[in-house]
Design a protein around this motif. Structure first.
Motif, short mmCIF file in Angstrom:
data_model
loop_
_atom_site.label_atom_id
_atom_site.label_comp_id
_atom_site.label_asym_id
_atom_site.label_seq_id
_atom_site.Cartn_x
_atom_site.Cartn_y
_atom_site.Cartn_z
N VAL A 1 0.85 -1.21 0.00
CA VAL A 1 0.00 0.00 0.00
C VAL A 1 0.88 1.25 0.00
N ASP A 2 1.93 1.26 0.82
CA ASP A 2 2.84 2.41 0.85
C ASP A 2 3.54 2.59 -0.50
N LEU A 3 3.81 1.48 -1.18
CA LEU A 3 4.53 1.53 -2.45
C LEU A 3 3.63 1.88 -3.63
N LEU A 4 2.43 1.29 -3.65
CA LEU A 4 1.57 1.41 -4.83
C LEU A 4 0.22 2.08 -4.57
N GLY A 5 -0.15 2.21 -3.31
CA GLY A 5 -1.48 2.74 -2.99
C GLY A 5 -2.49 1.62 -2.84
N LYS A 6 -3.68 1.98 -2.35
CA LYS A 6 -4.74 0.99 -2.16
C LYS A 6 -5.39 0.65 -3.50
N PRO A 7 -5.67 -0.61 -3.74
CA PRO A 7 -6.37 -0.98 -4.98
C PRO A 7 -7.83 -0.52 -4.99
N ARG A 8 -8.44 -0.42 -3.80
CA ARG A 8 -9.76 0.15 -3.61
C ARG A 8 -9.91 0.44 -2.12
N ASP A 9 -10.87 1.28 -1.76
CA ASP A 9 -11.00 1.71 -0.38
C ASP A 9 -11.78 0.72 0.48
N THR A 10 -12.81 0.10 -0.07
CA THR A 10 -13.65 -0.81 0.73
C THR A 10 -13.38 -2.25 0.31
N LEU A 11 -13.35 -3.13 1.31
CA LEU A 11 -13.03 -4.54 1.06
C LEU A 11 -14.09 -5.45 1.65
N SER A 12 -14.15 -6.65 1.09
CA SER A 12 -14.98 -7.72 1.66
C SER A 12 -14.24 -9.03 1.42
N ASP A 13 -14.87 -10.15 1.76
CA ASP A 13 -14.26 -11.45 1.51
C ASP A 13 -14.39 -11.88 0.06
N ASP A 14 -15.19 -11.14 -0.73
CA ASP A 14 -15.43 -11.48 -2.13
C ASP A 14 -14.59 -10.58 -3.04
N CYS A 15 -14.29 -11.09 -4.23
CA CYS A 15 -13.54 -10.30 -5.21
C CYS A 15 -14.36 -9.10 -5.68
N GLN A 16 -13.72 -7.94 -5.73
CA GLN A 16 -14.35 -6.71 -6.20
C GLN A 16 -13.44 -6.03 -7.21
N PRO A 17 -13.97 -5.12 -8.03
CA PRO A 17 -13.15 -4.45 -9.04
C PRO A 17 -12.09 -3.55 -8.40
N MET A 18 -10.97 -3.41 -9.08
CA MET A 18 -9.94 -2.47 -8.68
C MET A 18 -10.38 -1.07 -9.09
N THR A 19 -10.23 -0.09 -8.20
CA THR A 19 -10.69 1.28 -8.49
C THR A 19 -9.54 2.28 -8.55
N ASN A 20 -8.35 1.90 -8.10
CA ASN A 20 -7.19 2.79 -8.13
C ASN A 20 -6.78 3.03 -9.59
N PRO A 21 -6.90 4.27 -10.12
CA PRO A 21 -6.62 4.53 -11.54
C PRO A 21 -5.20 4.17 -11.95
N ALA A 22 -4.22 4.50 -11.12
CA ALA A 22 -2.82 4.24 -11.48
C ALA A 22 -2.56 2.74 -11.59
N LEU A 23 -3.12 1.96 -10.65
CA LEU A 23 -2.93 0.52 -10.70
C LEU A 23 -3.70 -0.08 -11.87
N LYS A 24 -4.89 0.42 -12.14
CA LYS A 24 -5.70 -0.10 -13.24
C LYS A 24 -4.98 0.05 -14.57
N GLN A 25 -4.23 1.13 -14.72
CA GLN A 25 -3.50 1.34 -15.97
C GLN A 25 -2.40 0.30 -16.19
N MET A 26 -1.92 -0.29 -15.10
CA MET A 26 -0.87 -1.30 -15.22
C MET A 26 -1.42 -2.71 -15.34
N LEU A 27 -2.73 -2.88 -15.20
CA LEU A 27 -3.33 -4.21 -15.28
C LEU A 27 -3.34 -4.72 -16.71
N VAL A 28 -3.01 -6.00 -16.87
CA VAL A 28 -2.99 -6.64 -18.18
C VAL A 28 -3.60 -8.03 -18.05
N THR A 29 -4.41 -8.40 -19.05
CA THR A 29 -4.93 -9.76 -19.11
C THR A 29 -4.30 -10.44 -20.32
#
Length: 293
Positions: free
Chosen positions: A140-168
């Motif tokens: 988190v200190d290095l890259l920031g939070k992927p999103r602010d709210t969490l649960s036990d289930d998978c949720q979309p990434m909302t951090n714009p900077a991290l989203k730009q680095m995502l590749v499928t």
């Protein structure tokens, strides 16, 4: 690249043979003694004491009920050792268990089930040394939070900077969504596995990569899957049991390739998770130095 298959099999053989010897040795002694290195023999009186102690503790009856099963397991271990010796003869492994740099001839007779056989992991909590885990707080200190709210289930990434680095991408035998540097690193790992053992390479499946969620059993603590920096793998669709201290032979083999590339293996966690592989703290700092993250 050190292969840890030999120590695991040898240790298992020693564990299995110990109780058999414990059962048989007193009976041999009772039958006339056993020659000692100095030329002497154990007396019948000492043999009787040993047998009597075993009877009192109820160990003989218990061991006799297990002898058949132990013999079968020992025979299986002997078979595996013979296959390893054959691999050495083929040039696939050197006598000290090291992978050779040249092309390695795969054993076409190895069945998929051999890779999903399970074994105890020798010294598993030290496997990842000298690599260290990148804690959620560090990431988190290095890259920031992927999103602010969490649960036990998978949720979309909302951090714009991290989203730009995502590749499928299709990487080796699997398709995953991860950060670009992790994808490129994973390509290196799978290329080496394919060069060394193409049959194993083609049996590898994924049980998930990107998944923005909290670590189950915690509140608000990010899983490394949340950052696109971890992947779960299985062999031929067979899931490895969680926290039993054992792992599939195929996972033991591929773990060395991940370690060489700077990834942490979940088998080394206090709660063993052998299907889990994640980028180490050292690898992340290397990427930061290179300007990749």
């Amino acid at each position: 690249m050190t292969m840890r298959l030999l120590p695991a099999v040898i240790l298992a053989a020693a564990v299995l043979l110990a109780p058999v010897l414990w059962l048989v040795l007193p009976r041999l002694l009772a039958g006339g003694g056993v020659s000692l290195p100095g030329g002497g023999t154990e007396s019948a009186e000492i043999s009787g004491v040993i047998i009597e102690n075993l009877k009192q503790e109820g160990q003989i009856l218990e061991l006799e009920a297990q002898v058949g099963e132990l013999k079968a397991l020992v025979e299986e271990l002997q078979s595996r050792l013979q296959r390893l010796e054959a691999a050495v003869a083929r040039g696939g492994l050197s006598p000290d268990g090291m992978v050779r740099e040249g092309d390695i001839a795969p054993d076409s007779n190895i069945a998929a089930s051999e890779y999903t056989q399970v074994a105890l992991i020798f010294d598993r909590t030290n496997f990842n040394n000298p690599l260290t885990v990148a804690t959620p707080g560090f990431i988190v200190d290095l890259l920031g939070k992927p999103r602010d709210t969490l649960s036990d289930d998978c949720q979309p990434m909302t951090n714009p900077a991290l989203k730009q680095m995502l590749v499928t991408e299709q990487v080796g035998p699997v398709t995953v969504t991860m950060l670009r540097p992790a994808i490129e690193s994973l390509k290196t790992v799978f290329a080496e596995i394919r060069r060394t053992d193409p049959k194993l390479h083609d049996l590898i499946n994924t049980a998930g990569a990107l998944c923005v969620r909290q670590i189950r059993g915690t509140s608000g603590r990010y899983s490394n899957h949340s950052f696109g920096l971890a992947v779960d793998l299985n062999i031929n669709g067979a899931l490895d049991n969680f926290t039993d201290g054992k792992t599939q032979m195929g996972l033991i083999i591929i773990a060395d390739f991940f370690h060489a590339e700077g990834w942490i293996w979940g088998a080394g966690f206090r709660r063993e998770d052998s299907m889990h592989f994640e980028v180490s703290r050292e690898k992340l700092m290397e990427w930061r130095t290179q300007g990749l993250i």
